[in-house]
Enzyme design. Sequence first.
Site, PDB file in Angstrom:
ATOM      1  N   ALA A 130       2.570  -0.731   1.497  1.00 61.08           N
ATOM      2  CA  ALA A 130       2.216   0.148   2.606  1.00 61.08           C
ATOM      3  C   ALA A 130       1.727  -0.610   3.826  1.00 61.08           C
ATOM      4  CB  ALA A 130       1.143   1.139   2.147  1.00 61.08           C
ATOM      5  N   ASN A 198      -4.699  -1.824  -2.446  1.00 65.48           N
ATOM      6  CA  ASN A 198      -3.725  -2.830  -2.846  1.00 65.48           C
ATOM      7  C   ASN A 198      -3.188  -3.568  -1.625  1.00 65.48           C
ATOM      8  OD1 ASN A 198      -3.685  -2.322  -5.717  1.00 65.48           O
ATOM      9  ND2 ASN A 198      -2.651  -0.407  -5.257  1.00 65.48           N
ATOM     10  N   HIS A 228      -3.686   1.533   8.801  1.00 65.06           N
ATOM     11  CA  HIS A 228      -4.123   0.154   8.591  1.00 65.06           C
ATOM     12  C   HIS A 228      -3.844  -0.656   9.861  1.00 65.06           C
ATOM     13  CE1 HIS A 228      -4.287   1.205   4.368  1.00 65.06           C
ATOM     14  NE2 HIS A 228      -2.989   1.437   4.333  1.00 65.06           N
TER      15      HIS A 228
END
Length: 276
Positions: A130, A198, A228
Amino acid sequence: MPNDLNSTRPQLRVAVAGLGAIGTKVVEALDRGIDGMVLVAVAVRNPAKHRTFIEGLTSKPALLPIEGLADVADMVIECAPSSLLRAIVAPFVRAGKTAMVLSAGALMENEDLIALAKAHGGQIVVPTGALIGLDAVTAAAEGQIHSVRMVTRKPVRGLAGAPYIVANNIDIESITEPLKIFDGTAREAAKGFPANLNVAVALSLAGIGADRTTLQIWADPALTRNVHRVEVAADSASFSMTIENIPSENPKTGRITALSAIAWLRKQRAALRVGT
């Protein structure tokens, strides 16, 4: 006329451990067809729950326990709870085979698996998942990286139940405005948020390690997507990158995570590979 290498090389036998939001998409892609790959087995904790899904596939893989996967497959794709990572990965790398790890955070608690893979000629693969820009971070790490900083903003419900939240008695449901709930290293985040971060561990593995990669986590009730932002300073380049991930059926997992795993599989026998 030159030989088609893909027609003469044996197909890679692939097993998938876990049929959650990620595993299901990966299995569907393999069933539709990926050059050089064949799905041979799936491991799940509750076979009865997934039997209808398996029966609906064109090529029905065997339903096996985790410990039986390495006997029938050349590589495994780990899409299971992080607590099962060791049981899934160790038999493959010990046999000199490949294990793709989606629960990258769990590698912080099982770093000896890397040494095990090296000793036996196996390989652990952590896909981009991701995040974006891991190619750039990997390239920068060939020189000198001065700092890597990541800021993650998540919908409140995506953080519910995380060990750090529970241990610090944070009342997630009462948050009404953006709140910084964590500020530390990627290693600390992996312990406190094993199902959520992760991406931070993957970033640290690509760059300067889990103890030098710093991370902030914000809970934001206004968000519907995981956001993010990564900032990297190196002797070769300084760069920043931001991604907003649309959640899958599991609010803790972005849709692009499964697509990243599928893209890596397609690269293995592709005539053209783009990216590091």
